[in-house]
Design an enzyme around this catalytic site. Structure first.
Site, PDB file in Angstrom:
ATOM      1  N   HIS A 325       0.834  -1.208   0.000  1.00  0.00           N
ATOM      2  CA  HIS A 325       0.000   0.000   0.000  1.00  0.00           C
ATOM      3  C   HIS A 325       0.869   1.259   0.000  1.00  0.00           C
ATOM      4  CE1 HIS A 325      -3.114  -2.888   1.011  1.00  0.00           C
ATOM      5  NE2 HIS A 325      -4.027  -1.951   0.863  1.00  0.00           N
ATOM      6  N   HIS A 368       0.935  -3.102   9.441  1.00  0.00           N
ATOM      7  CA  HIS A 368       2.349  -3.277   9.093  1.00  0.00           C
ATOM      8  C   HIS A 368       3.213  -2.735  10.221  1.00  0.00           C
ATOM      9  CE1 HIS A 368       2.505  -4.754   4.914  1.00  0.00           C
ATOM     10  NE2 HIS A 368       1.381  -4.087   4.722  1.00  0.00           N
ATOM     11  N   ASP A 372       8.395  -1.778   7.778  1.00  0.00           N
ATOM     12  CA  ASP A 372       7.785  -2.122   6.476  1.00  0.00           C
ATOM     13  C   ASP A 372       7.435  -0.862   5.687  1.00  0.00           C
ATOM     14  OD1 ASP A 372       7.959  -4.637   7.542  1.00  0.00           O
ATOM     15  OD2 ASP A 372       5.842  -4.775   8.047  1.00  0.00           O
TER      16      ASP A 372
END
Length: 534
Positions: A325, A368, A372
């Site tokens: 994302h 996350h 990350d």
């Protein structure tokens, strides 16, 4: 003439110089060396020296040829700026003075310093590499404040190259499929949350979980994507933008496949009910390897069709290093800010806010780890900047093109014909409708032309088949007549044989009767004596 001289072919250049110089050697050199308009504008003193020694050009003709070339280069200065030959900040007078000085002082020394020094022409147009070979030293043209270029040659020099865009689309399509399949595998390998609790994280340990944050993150991504679609719709060079977007996105997500497959991190939040058995397949002993593979491909199809988004009902675990994302948000933000005018401060502020808030929402949702998101933003932004730095400055790769082709094959292929910065020029609605109408007309014409070709081919085939049938019919009756003749002759022969055999039988009967009669007569004469005649 000067604006379109860069598009001249070899024949047009030769016809142009026929009216300027009466030298067969120069005209022959133009044809033999294939000097078109673009090549002519890039000629320097070193090239003229090579032509003089190879084709035995007289000094007077060579000087006239050199003066005409300098005049054409000064008239086509905008095209030279776009090609990266000269700096756009240098005035035309300085350019002419620079050329005259190089012509007077550098022409005598350039012949003896070709292997160790660059040739003085247009700010060292040709430079020597570490091996002493000459290469083009290009300087990318400067863009104005709004991102557009002052050159008038962009429409003729920048080509859309639809095939390369299709190749980049296929590359991105393949990478997304690989990513979806790897996500299925890493979900099966996700560690047990009871045995492996979430790792310590500075942000996640101090920010409470927000349940709706991940949904808000994907909404910000949808907003950025809508902006990007509008940019593609109106941008004049949308094919190049699409090609670069697919190439960069595919490369980053391909790298993500390796990182999330190598190491499986534990679930970052206790609210996530992630188990390796959520989508566990029953790999019984009676299942073949192909059947196991088909089960996982079907699951990958679900992830791929939902674009890996939670709002599409896709739920995956284990794909943490690094955040997909964040990659999508960062690439969309950078592409929008790069290919929109610089004075659209409000739009750029909105895109950066969407990018930052989207990252915050990912962390607030505890989907996350912080590492990350950080690595995803760093890799995406650095790769974008490195790609465009090389694309906008051809001098960085012109002196070592072999290494560039080895280490950056996609870049070398996609950017081989793009020289310089892509100007931010846009089409109006009327131009878009006109382009769309032209595409429809071209598609219709292509369809009609293809249909007509197929129809003509079918007609030719039908005519050929009819001719063959007529030929076969013309030969068939003769064969029948001959067969009839042969059959009739056979019947006649059979009849003759039968008649001959019948006649022979009758003759044999007559002979046998005559012989029996003679025998009876002899017996009668033996006992009664010869018969008396009356």
């Amino acid at each position: 003439m000067s604006e379109n001289f860069i598009n001249y072919n070899v024949k047009e250049v030769k016809n142009f110089f026929k009216t300027q110089i009466e030298s067969k050697e120069i005209l022959n050199a133009i044809v033999e060396e294939k000097i078109d308009g673009k090549t002519l504008l890039l000629l320097n003193e070193h090239d003229l020296y090579i032509l003089e020694s190879k084709y035995k050009i007289l000094l007077g003709d060579l000087k006239k040829f050199s003066l005409i070339i300098h005049k054409l280069q000064s008239e086509n200065r905008n095209c030279l700026v776009y090609l990266g030959v000269i700096d756009s900040n240098q005035s035309q007078q300085q350019l002419l003075i620079h050329n005259l000085l190089n012509k007077s002082s550098g022409s005598n020394t350039s012949r003896h310093s070709n292997s160790n020094h660059s040739v003085n022409f247009h700010h060292n147009l040709f430079v020597a590499d570490r091996n002493g070979r000459l290469h083009d030293a290009k300087i990318s043209p400067d863009n104005s404040v709004d991102g557009s270029s002052s050159s008038k040659c962009f429409e003729t020099c920048i080509r859309p190259e639809f095939f390369k865009t299709v190749v980049s689309l296929g590359y991105a399509f393949l990478v997304t499929w690989i990513t979806a399949f790897v996500m299925v595998i890493v979900h099966e390998r996700v560690p047990d949350s009871k045995r492996y609790p979430p790792l310590p994280d500075i942000f996640l340990d101090n920010v409470p979980h927000i349940s709706w944050a991940f949904f808000a993150c994907e909404v910000t991504g949808a907003i950025l994507f809508s902006f990007w679609v509008c940019v593609l719709l109106f941008h004049k060079y949308r094919m190049i933008l699409l090609r670069r977007f697919f190439a960069l996105g595919g490369t980053v997500f391909l790298l993500r496949c390796f990182t999330m497959l190598i190491t499986s991190l534990s679930v970052p939040g206790i609210h996530l009910q992630c188990q390796a058995t959520d989508h566990k397949f029953d790999d019984r002993d009676d299942l073949t390897v192909m059947e196991m593979l088909i089960n996982r491909v079907n699951r990958a199809l679900e992830i791929w069709s939902g674009l890996g988004m939670a709002i599409q009902g896709v739920r995956t675990c284990g794909d943490y290093m690094f955040s997909g994302h964040t990659v999508a948000l960062t690439l969309l933000n950078f592409f929008i800010t790069e290919y929109t005018p610089r004075n659209l401060y409000f739009l750029h502020t909105v895109t950066w806010l969407c990018n930052m808030f989207g990252i915050f929402f990912i962390l607030a949702a505890h989907e996350h780890y912080s590492i990350d998101v950080f690595i995803a933003f760093y890799i995406s932004s650095r790769l974008f900047l490195y790609y465009h730095t090389l694309a906008n400055n051809q001098a960085l790769m012109s002196s070592d093109s072999n290494r560039t082709r080895i280490w950056f094959p996609l870049f070398s292929y996609f950017e081989s014909s793009v020289e310089g910065i892509i100007p931010n020029e846009y089409n109006s609605l009327s131009d878009i409708f006109k382009t769309f109408g032209n595409c429809l007309i071209n598609t219709k014409d292509l369809f009609m032309l293809t249909t007509r070709r197929i129809w003509l081919t079918q007609q030719n085939q039908n005519q050929e088949s009819n001719k063959r049938q007529k030929r076969s019919q013309s030969h068939t009756p003769k064969r029948n007549v001959n067969n009839n003749k042969s059959s009739m002759n056979g019947n006649d022969i059979e009849k003759m044989r039968r008649s001959i055999s019948g006649n022979l039988a009758v003759t044999n009967d007559i002979n046998s009767n005559e012989s029996s009669l003679t025998n009876s007569t002899r017996k009668y004469e033996k006992f009664n004596g010869p018969k008396k005649e009356n």
